[in-house]
Design a protein around this motif. Sequence first.
Motif, short mmCIF file in Angstrom:
data_model
loop_
_atom_site.label_atom_id
_atom_site.label_comp_id
_atom_site.label_asym_id
_atom_site.label_seq_id
_atom_site.Cartn_x
_atom_site.Cartn_y
_atom_site.Cartn_z
N MET A 1 0.84 -1.19 0.00
CA MET A 1 0.00 0.00 0.00
C MET A 1 0.88 1.25 0.00
N LEU A 2 0.50 2.24 -0.83
CA LEU A 2 1.26 3.47 -0.89
C LEU A 2 1.01 4.31 0.36
N LYS A 3 2.05 5.02 0.79
CA LYS A 3 1.88 5.96 1.89
C LYS A 3 0.89 7.04 1.48
N SER A 4 0.18 7.56 2.44
CA SER A 4 -0.87 8.53 2.15
C SER A 4 -0.32 9.80 1.52
N LEU A 5 -1.03 10.28 0.51
CA LEU A 5 -0.73 11.57 -0.11
C LEU A 5 -1.76 12.62 0.31
N GLN A 6 -2.56 12.29 1.28
CA GLN A 6 -3.63 13.17 1.71
C GLN A 6 -3.09 14.54 2.12
N GLY A 7 -3.77 15.57 1.62
CA GLY A 7 -3.39 16.93 1.96
C GLY A 7 -2.42 17.57 0.99
N ALA B 1 -7.61 9.54 -3.66
CA ALA B 1 -6.47 9.27 -2.79
C ALA B 1 -6.27 10.35 -1.73
N GLY B 2 -7.12 11.38 -1.75
CA GLY B 2 -7.08 12.38 -0.70
C GLY B 2 -6.28 13.63 -1.01
N LEU B 3 -5.82 13.78 -2.24
CA LEU B 3 -5.10 15.00 -2.59
C LEU B 3 -6.08 16.13 -2.88
N ASN B 4 -5.60 17.36 -2.72
CA ASN B 4 -6.31 18.51 -3.25
C ASN B 4 -6.05 18.56 -4.75
N VAL B 5 -7.09 18.73 -5.54
CA VAL B 5 -6.96 18.62 -7.00
C VAL B 5 -7.43 19.91 -7.67
N LEU B 6 -6.54 20.50 -8.46
CA LEU B 6 -6.94 21.62 -9.31
C LEU B 6 -7.05 21.10 -10.73
N ILE B 7 -8.26 21.12 -11.27
CA ILE B 7 -8.52 20.65 -12.64
C ILE B 7 -8.42 21.84 -13.58
N VAL B 8 -7.52 21.74 -14.55
CA VAL B 8 -7.32 22.82 -15.51
C VAL B 8 -7.90 22.39 -16.85
N ALA C 1 -4.32 6.30 -14.62
CA ALA C 1 -4.36 7.08 -13.38
C ALA C 1 -3.61 6.38 -12.25
N ASN C 2 -3.73 5.08 -12.16
CA ASN C 2 -3.03 4.34 -11.10
C ASN C 2 -1.52 4.43 -11.27
N ALA C 3 -1.06 4.39 -12.52
CA ALA C 3 0.38 4.53 -12.77
C ALA C 3 0.86 5.93 -12.41
N ALA C 4 0.06 6.94 -12.75
CA ALA C 4 0.42 8.32 -12.40
C ALA C 4 0.47 8.50 -10.89
N LEU C 5 -0.47 7.88 -10.18
CA LEU C 5 -0.49 7.98 -8.72
C LEU C 5 0.76 7.34 -8.12
N PHE C 6 1.21 6.24 -8.70
CA PHE C 6 2.45 5.62 -8.21
C PHE C 6 3.62 6.58 -8.38
N PHE C 7 3.75 7.19 -9.54
CA PHE C 7 4.85 8.13 -9.77
C PHE C 7 4.78 9.31 -8.80
N ALA C 8 3.58 9.65 -8.33
CA ALA C 8 3.42 10.76 -7.39
C ALA C 8 3.73 10.36 -5.96
N SER C 9 3.88 9.08 -5.70
CA SER C 9 3.98 8.58 -4.35
C SER C 9 5.38 8.73 -3.75
#
Length: 257
Positions: free
Chosen positions: A1-7, A30-37, A219-227
């Motif tokens: 499980m990936l560590k939380s990215l919340q916040g 996943a709990g991130l703040n998201v700005l959709i452009v 999206a899941n692959a992108a989330l991994f790269f962000a982790s």
Amino acid sequence: MLKSLQGKTVIVTGGSRGIGKGIALRFGEAGLNVLIVSRNQADADQVAAQIGANAAGIAADVSTEEGCAAAVEAAISRFGGIHVLCANAGIFPAAKLGDMTASDFDHVMTANLKSTFLSVSATLPAMTEAGSGRIIITSSITGPITGFPGWSHYGASKAGQLGFMRTAAIELAPKRITVNAVMPGNIFTEGLDGMGSDYIAKMEASIPMRRLGTVSDIANAALFFASEEAAYITGQTLVIDGGQVLPESLGALEAMA
């Protein structure tokens, strides 16, 4: 499980439809703040509403410095900083050589490649201040690995993104900012609506897994790269195509049976 990215805060360019929308929704989950452009405020707001209170939308053209600056300002004003950039904005009009004009070529390169450079440049001060950052570029198998008639300008822009990525990854490594890319194959998005079952069947027939990918696959692959778990990965690509680039010929696919 990936560590939380919340916040943490992510900017998703081209986030109102297709792969970008899938990325925005997954990061919100996943709990991130998201700005959709998006170029369209209503479309951006609609995705933000699906995510909830930790999301916002903005209409901005990220192929311009002004548009990227506006997106960065909105993210900082609303959420206090920027930790992740998903540089996903892009277009894919078709035009074969002989018919393609210089204007056609420039339009695609600006929308796909220049927008990547500008959005990355605009987010650097906030990521530097945060002490680390994650940049995830949506490239493609088309251009870097494969080709398709009518998409020479698109393919050039997607290959160009990877050239940009590799040097950017070196330059930004001392700042603890990673730069990686996802490379989708054939993904089912709303752009395929109305194309018909025969068209989709032909696409699926070229893929060893015999199905189109989903926006969630990307999206899941992108989330991994962000982790945090991907903190030591930079300048790399991840092909997400169900094995599409693997067969050496149609015969290889026929031999699967």
